[in-house]
Design a protein around this motif. Structure first.
Motif, short mmCIF file in Angstrom:
data_model
loop_
_atom_site.label_atom_id
_atom_site.label_comp_id
_atom_site.label_asym_id
_atom_site.label_seq_id
_atom_site.Cartn_x
_atom_site.Cartn_y
_atom_site.Cartn_z
N ALA A 162 -4.32 -19.44 0.87
CA ALA A 162 -3.98 -20.85 1.03
C ALA A 162 -2.55 -21.15 0.59
O ALA A 162 -1.94 -22.10 1.09
N GLU A 163 -2.02 -20.34 -0.30
CA GLU A 163 -0.67 -20.61 -0.82
C GLU A 163 0.43 -19.97 0.02
O GLU A 163 1.39 -20.62 0.39
N ASP A 164 0.29 -18.66 0.32
CA ASP A 164 1.40 -17.98 1.01
C ASP A 164 1.11 -17.63 2.47
O ASP A 164 1.98 -17.12 3.17
N GLY A 165 -0.10 -17.91 2.96
CA GLY A 165 -0.43 -17.70 4.36
C GLY A 165 -0.78 -16.28 4.75
O GLY A 165 -1.05 -16.00 5.92
N GLU A 166 -0.80 -15.35 3.79
CA GLU A 166 -1.13 -13.96 4.12
C GLU A 166 -2.57 -13.88 4.62
O GLU A 166 -3.49 -14.45 4.03
N VAL A 167 -2.78 -13.14 5.71
CA VAL A 167 -4.13 -12.89 6.21
C VAL A 167 -4.74 -11.81 5.33
O VAL A 167 -4.18 -10.72 5.18
N PHE A 171 -5.56 -5.80 5.77
CA PHE A 171 -4.56 -5.44 6.76
C PHE A 171 -3.37 -4.78 6.07
O PHE A 171 -2.26 -5.29 6.08
N HIS A 172 -3.63 -3.62 5.46
CA HIS A 172 -2.63 -2.95 4.62
C HIS A 172 -1.96 -1.75 5.29
O HIS A 172 -1.27 -0.98 4.64
N ARG A 173 -2.19 -1.58 6.61
CA ARG A 173 -1.52 -0.48 7.32
C ARG A 173 -1.23 -0.89 8.76
O ARG A 173 -1.91 -1.75 9.33
N THR A 174 -0.21 -0.26 9.32
CA THR A 174 0.14 -0.55 10.71
C THR A 174 -0.69 0.35 11.63
O THR A 174 -1.32 1.32 11.16
N ILE A 175 -0.64 0.11 12.91
CA ILE A 175 -1.34 0.92 13.90
C ILE A 175 -0.81 2.36 13.90
O ILE A 175 -1.51 3.30 14.27
N ASP A 176 0.44 2.54 13.42
CA ASP A 176 1.05 3.87 13.33
C ASP A 176 0.70 4.59 12.02
O ASP A 176 1.17 5.70 11.79
N GLY A 177 -0.12 3.92 11.17
CA GLY A 177 -0.54 4.53 9.92
C GLY A 177 0.36 4.28 8.74
O GLY A 177 0.14 4.80 7.65
N GLU A 178 1.40 3.48 8.93
CA GLU A 178 2.31 3.16 7.84
C GLU A 178 1.62 2.23 6.84
O GLU A 178 0.99 1.25 7.21
N HIS A 179 1.74 2.57 5.55
CA HIS A 179 1.16 1.75 4.49
C HIS A 179 2.10 0.58 4.20
O HIS A 179 3.26 0.78 3.84
N GLY A 228 0.75 -2.50 2.66
CA GLY A 228 0.09 -3.45 1.77
C GLY A 228 0.22 -3.10 0.31
O GLY A 228 0.60 -1.99 -0.06
N GLU A 229 -0.13 -4.06 -0.51
CA GLU A 229 -0.03 -3.92 -1.95
C GLU A 229 -1.39 -3.53 -2.54
O GLU A 229 -2.40 -4.20 -2.29
N GLU A 230 -1.42 -2.43 -3.31
CA GLU A 230 -2.64 -2.07 -4.05
C GLU A 230 -2.66 -2.89 -5.32
O GLU A 230 -1.68 -2.93 -6.07
N VAL A 231 -3.79 -3.54 -5.57
CA VAL A 231 -3.87 -4.43 -6.73
C VAL A 231 -4.98 -4.05 -7.71
O VAL A 231 -5.07 -4.62 -8.78
N PHE A 232 -5.84 -3.08 -7.32
CA PHE A 232 -6.85 -2.58 -8.26
C PHE A 232 -7.31 -1.20 -7.81
O PHE A 232 -7.09 -0.79 -6.68
#
Length: 126
Positions: free
Chosen positions: A27-32, A106-114, A116-120
């Motif tokens: 709700a704050e930053d719009g990230e899906v 949604f922490h990777r691209t279709i090409d397999g690139e990482h 996203g942020e790991e948080v735990f």
């Protein structure tokens, strides 16, 4: 032109399988953050409690997001798309949304690139 009753609830079209997709967005930053499915009961529980509930298709049961991990989603607003067959939950996400340990599913691209942020560490949570 038809009039719209501002106080009337929108009738959600749950379709033949009784489910609609729901996108959880920060709700704050719009990230899906994630996409899951919602049954009428899950929507009712979400509205009653203010925390996101979904329907697990694999387990075939109601699922309270964060029920086991503690990583709940406080739902600030529920939006309905133009066809009333998809929901958007605007949420305040506690820790991470993804069971893999990432903030977003949604922490990777279709090409397999990482990307996203790991948080735990999921091994410590599950």
């Amino acid at each position: 032109m038809s009039e719209v009753d501002a106080d009337a609830d929108v009738t959600v079209d749950f379709g033949e399988d009784g489910l609609v997709p729901a996108i959880a967005q920060d709700a704050e930053d719009g990230e899906v953050l994630m996409l899951a499915y919602v049954s009428p009961e899950a929507l009712e529980r979400t509205r009653e409690t203010g925390e996101a509930h979904y329907y697990s298709r694999s387990r075939e049961e109601l699922w309270h997001k964060g029920g086991s991990s503690g990583h709940t989603q406080t739902v600030e607003e529920i939006r309905v798309d133009c066809d009333a067959d998809t929901l958007l939950y605007l949420v305040d996400q506690s820790v991470g949304a993804c069971h893999t340990g990432h903030r977003s599913c949604f922490h990777r691209t279709i090409d397999g690139e990482h990307v996203g942020e790991e948080v735990f560490d999921p091994d410590e949570v599950y």
